[in-house]
Design an enzyme around this catalytic site. Structure first.
Site, mmCIF file in Angstrom:
data_model
loop_
_atom_site.group_PDB
_atom_site.id
_atom_site.type_symbol
_atom_site.label_atom_id
_atom_site.label_comp_id
_atom_site.label_asym_id
_atom_site.label_seq_id
_atom_site.Cartn_x
_atom_site.Cartn_y
_atom_site.Cartn_z
ATOM 1 N N TYR A 123 0.864 -1.185 0.000
ATOM 2 C CA TYR A 123 0.000 0.000 0.000
ATOM 3 C C TYR A 123 0.901 1.235 0.000
ATOM 4 C CZ TYR A 123 -3.792 3.118 1.728
ATOM 5 O OH TYR A 123 -4.710 4.129 1.901
ATOM 6 N N LYS A 153 -1.482 -1.101 -4.037
ATOM 7 C CA LYS A 153 -2.496 -0.054 -3.950
ATOM 8 C C LYS A 153 -1.713 1.249 -4.065
ATOM 9 C CE LYS A 153 -5.949 2.430 -1.583
ATOM 10 N NZ LYS A 153 -6.449 3.033 -0.370
ATOM 11 N N SER A 155 -1.510 4.959 -4.078
ATOM 12 C CA SER A 155 -2.211 6.195 -3.688
ATOM 13 C C SER A 155 -1.254 7.385 -3.745
ATOM 14 C CB SER A 155 -2.798 6.049 -2.288
ATOM 15 O OG SER A 155 -3.800 5.074 -2.295
ATOM 16 N N GLY A 179 -5.432 4.774 -6.198
ATOM 17 C CA GLY A 179 -6.053 5.275 -4.983
ATOM 18 C C GLY A 179 -6.297 6.769 -4.893
ATOM 19 N N SER A 198 -11.994 6.089 -1.215
ATOM 20 C CA SER A 198 -13.087 6.394 -0.300
ATOM 21 C C SER A 198 -14.362 6.812 -1.018
ATOM 22 C CB SER A 198 -12.658 7.482 0.683
ATOM 23 O OG SER A 198 -12.262 8.641 -0.022
#
Length: 289
Positions: A123, A153, A155, A179, A198
């Site tokens: 991540y 992931k 981000s 992300g 989100s």
């Protein structure tokens, strides 16, 4: 007073994601879920509840098991494996930080090896960890050290790094899940495989329509969706948009009480909620909603 985790709401949450947003994969105990503000016990309880409620309803449950110390990461990884998680993910530790690729891989390897049957994701979230080791560099020889390595992931806004990762991944053995929600279309254009974010809690349906448009390919339609998502996010970011505000938006969109955040985060203001709701209500999506 420490706010408690509301486990009974998760069954309702799963049904909402699947039925209303057409979202069938979840990332548990991540940033939006305030995973790093929870105790180990709370993280285990949440992971168990998502696995239990998601059984036969969700396709994939990836559990974030990153923490600031190795023993806790390992304990959470073993627990995730024991409850049948579809994947585990780990952020870079961010108080004492790895300073180069080898240090980071060594840490990740020690976590991944505790769940030898479970797909492992790194991540990458430099804006929050401050660990800026480029993923492109990290990938070199990683499968030899972490046989379960499945992907990232990603981000970060660095689409050059992402594009280089995808170029290296010619055989397609790794997955790159993007992300930064307001830039998803850009990431798709350079080859991202999917997204974790989100906004998909409450804009999952529209994002799925954007993914369909991109796949067709109908780039003009995909752009329309991305621009409208961006219009909402641009508006709320200017008001101050963090995890607490995300919970508030999800609460008014879904009707499910997502609750307040845990300190040091504080509740979204009623002024924020009113403005965000008015903005979201004003958006006319291409499918007429």
């Amino acid at each position: 007073y420490c706010r408690k985790v509301n486990l009974p709401v998760i069954g309702q949450y799963v049904d909402y994601l699947v039925n209303e947003q057409n979202v069938k994969n979840v990332f548990v105990n991540g940033t939006t879920g305030e995973g790093l503000s929870l105790s180990i016990q709370e993280r285990k309880q949440l992971a168990e509840e998502w696995m239990c409620q998601g059984k036969d309803k969700l396709d994939h449950v990836i559990i974030h098991v990153g923490a600031l110390n190795l023993p806790e990461c390992q304990e959470l990884a073993r627990h995730a494996a024991a409850i049948g998680a579809g994947g585990i993910a780990v952020i870079a530790p961010f108080f004492f930080k790895p300073t180069n690729k080898d240090e980071l891989v060594a840490f990740l390897q020690k976590v991944a090896s505790e769940a030898p049957e479970v797909p492992f994701y790194y991540y990458h979230i430099p804006p929050l960890t401050g660990v800026k080791i480029r993923v492109e560099e990290l990938l070199d020889g990683i499968k030899a050290q972490i046989p379960t390595f499945q992907g990232v992931k990603f981000s970060d806004t660095d689409l050059l790094d992402l594009a280089q990762c995808i170029k290296k991944n010619e055989t397609g053995e790794f997955e790159f899940l993007y992300g930064v929600d307001e830039q998803l279309l850009g990431a798709l254009a350079v080859g991202a495989d999917g997204a974790v974010g989100s906004t998909y809690n409450y804009l999952g349906r529209q994002t799925n329509l954007m993914l369909q448009a991109f796949a067709k390919p109908d780039f003009a339609l995909a752009q329309q969706y991305q621009f409208l998502t961006g219009e909402f996010l641009n508006f709320v970011i200017k008001l101050g948009f963090g995890v607490a505000q995300t919970k508030a938006v999800m609460t008014f969109v879904s009707g499910i009480p997502m609750g307040p955040p845990r300190l040091p985060l504080v509740d979204a203001s009623s002024e924020f909620i009113a403005k965000a709701k008015a903005k979201l209500d004003s958006i006319v999506w291409p499918d007429g909603d």
